[in-house]
Design a protein around this motif. Structure first.
Motif, PDB file in Angstrom:
ATOM      1  N   PHE A  19       2.823   1.581   6.006  1.00  0.00           N
ATOM      2  CA  PHE A  19       2.485   2.270   4.754  1.00  0.00           C
ATOM      3  C   PHE A  19       1.594   1.386   3.874  1.00  0.00           C
ATOM      4  CE2 PHE A  19       2.930   5.187   1.301  1.00  0.00           C
ATOM      5  CZ  PHE A  19       2.955   4.408   0.147  1.00  0.00           C
ATOM      6  N   LYS A  61      -6.470   4.158   4.013  1.00  0.00           N
ATOM      7  CA  LYS A  61      -5.065   3.767   3.931  1.00  0.00           C
ATOM      8  C   LYS A  61      -4.181   4.709   4.754  1.00  0.00           C
ATOM      9  CE  LYS A  61      -5.702   0.305   1.132  1.00  0.00           C
ATOM     10  NZ  LYS A  61      -5.260   0.310  -0.256  1.00  0.00           N
ATOM     11  N   THR A  63      -0.192   6.142   5.773  1.00  0.00           N
ATOM     12  CA  THR A  63       1.083   6.442   5.119  1.00  0.00           C
ATOM     13  C   THR A  63       2.275   6.038   5.962  1.00  0.00           C
ATOM     14  OG1 THR A  63       1.227   8.663   6.080  1.00  0.00           O
ATOM     15  CG2 THR A  63       0.013   8.425   3.994  1.00  0.00           C
ATOM     16  N   GLU A  66       1.378   8.721  10.994  1.00  0.00           N
ATOM     17  CA  GLU A  66       0.172   9.258  11.636  1.00  0.00           C
ATOM     18  C   GLU A  66       0.244   9.102  13.153  1.00  0.00           C
ATOM     19  OE1 GLU A  66      -1.002   7.899   7.536  1.00  0.00           O
ATOM     20  OE2 GLU A  66      -0.094   6.886   9.260  1.00  0.00           O
TER      21      GLU A  66
END
Length: 327
Positions: A19, A61, A63, A66
């Motif tokens: 993250f 970026k 999270t 993915e």
């Protein structure tokens, strides 16, 4: 080394610890077998998808939830194999090897020439030369250019010879047959770089690398000139590019020779000779350098190959037929 390409398919799922990290950081963690530079290259090339969509932004970026996939082509280096190929050895000792390269012998493996090269021959002829970068090859000649080449058999010898080449101490002289009658010798001082549209060709370019070629006339014919040329620099295809640049391309040059031309009034026999000469008429005739171990100044010479001797004789006969024995 020979390069071999293969397709790869990689897939992984990001996790909570990813993250806030950038895409390039995440895939470096997920696929540690590949370098960061290679992974970034694949991102920029559009080979990486995030949740099924191509992502070309290394700094995007994540999270931590993915699906990442990579579909790419990877090139691997495969060791070259030694091959028993006959070499015309002009000189050899424990440090260096001087050969007289024939036409049709490629110096280094590449696309379309994976083996049967000078490098393969050197690996067989000199045990342990694989420990020297490029199997000791210090400079190259084009596939269809004949003549003298120096090879280093040890790393110290190669280092010494490369320094001589870069500092322009090493002397390399060539003979060539060019189109057109040249009145006198001269110097071509014109930078050379990649051709703007033909990526395998070179050309005189304003912002190319400095390139200087000296030339003098050996013999003038009615429509050709036999030349002696000396390189001050060593750019790819330098002599061929420079001679074409001053409108005197080399006979037989398939790349820089321009439109095929036949002297007015040439006999059918002479026309056939020119038409059937399928390589650039260029020969590395003399090589001089300081021996890397003894520091002795050494010079070697290689006579013109038979095909160039016959070509020049035919050109001389063509000139005589027009009553022009001396030009």
């Amino acid at each position: 080394m020979v390069q071999q390409s293969s397709q790869i398919s990689l897939a992984a799922q990001t996790e909570f610890q990813h993250f806030g990290l950038r895409l390039d950081q995440v895939i470096a963690d997920l696929f540690p077998d590949y370098s960061r530079s290679k992974l970034k290259e694949w991102i920029l090339a559009g080979n990486v998808t995030v949740n099924g969509e191509v992502c070309k932004v290394p700094r995007q970026k994540m999270t931590g939830d993915e699906s990442i996939e990579i579909e790419a082509e990877i090139t691997q280096q495969v060791a070259n194999a030694p091959q028993k190929i006959e070499l015309d050895i002009v000189y050899e000792d424990d440090s260096i090897l001087v050969i007289n390269k024939p036409a049709d012998l490629v110096v280094h493996p590449g696309a379309g020439n994976q083996d049967g090269t000078l490098l393969n021959a050197l690996l067989a002829h000199v045990p342990g030369i694989d420990k020297v970068p490029r199997a000791g090859i210090v400079h190259r000649l084009d596939k269809d250019t004949t003549g003298l080449m120096i090879v280093a058999k040890t790393l110290p010898a190669q280092t010494h010879l490369v320094e001589q080449l870069q500092s322009r101490v090493m002397s390399r002289e060539y003979e060539a047959l060019a189109f057109g009658t040249m009145i006198a010798g001269g110097i071509v001082d014109a930078p050379i770089g990649r051709h703007a549209t033909k990526r395998t060709h070179m050309a005189v370019r304003e912002f190319g690398k400095p390139a200087v070629t000296h030339y003098r006339v050996i013999e003038k014919f009615r429509a050709h000139t036999h030349l002696r040329l000396k390189l001050e620099t060593g750019r790819t295809h330098q002599i061929r590019v420079h001679m074409a640049y001053i409108k005197h391309p080399l006979v037989g040059d398939p790349v820089y020779g321009g439109r095929w031309r036949l002297p007015k009034g040439a006999s059918e026999e002479f026309a056939d000779t020119l038409r059937n000469f399928k390589r650039q008429a260029l020969h590395a005739a003399q090589l001089s350098l300081y021996h890397p171990e003894t520091d002795e100044w050494m010079t070697w010479q290689a006579p013109l190959p038979e095909d160039m001797v016959s070509l020049i004789e035919s050109t001389r006969e063509d000139t005589k037929q027009f009553g022009l024995d001396e030009l």
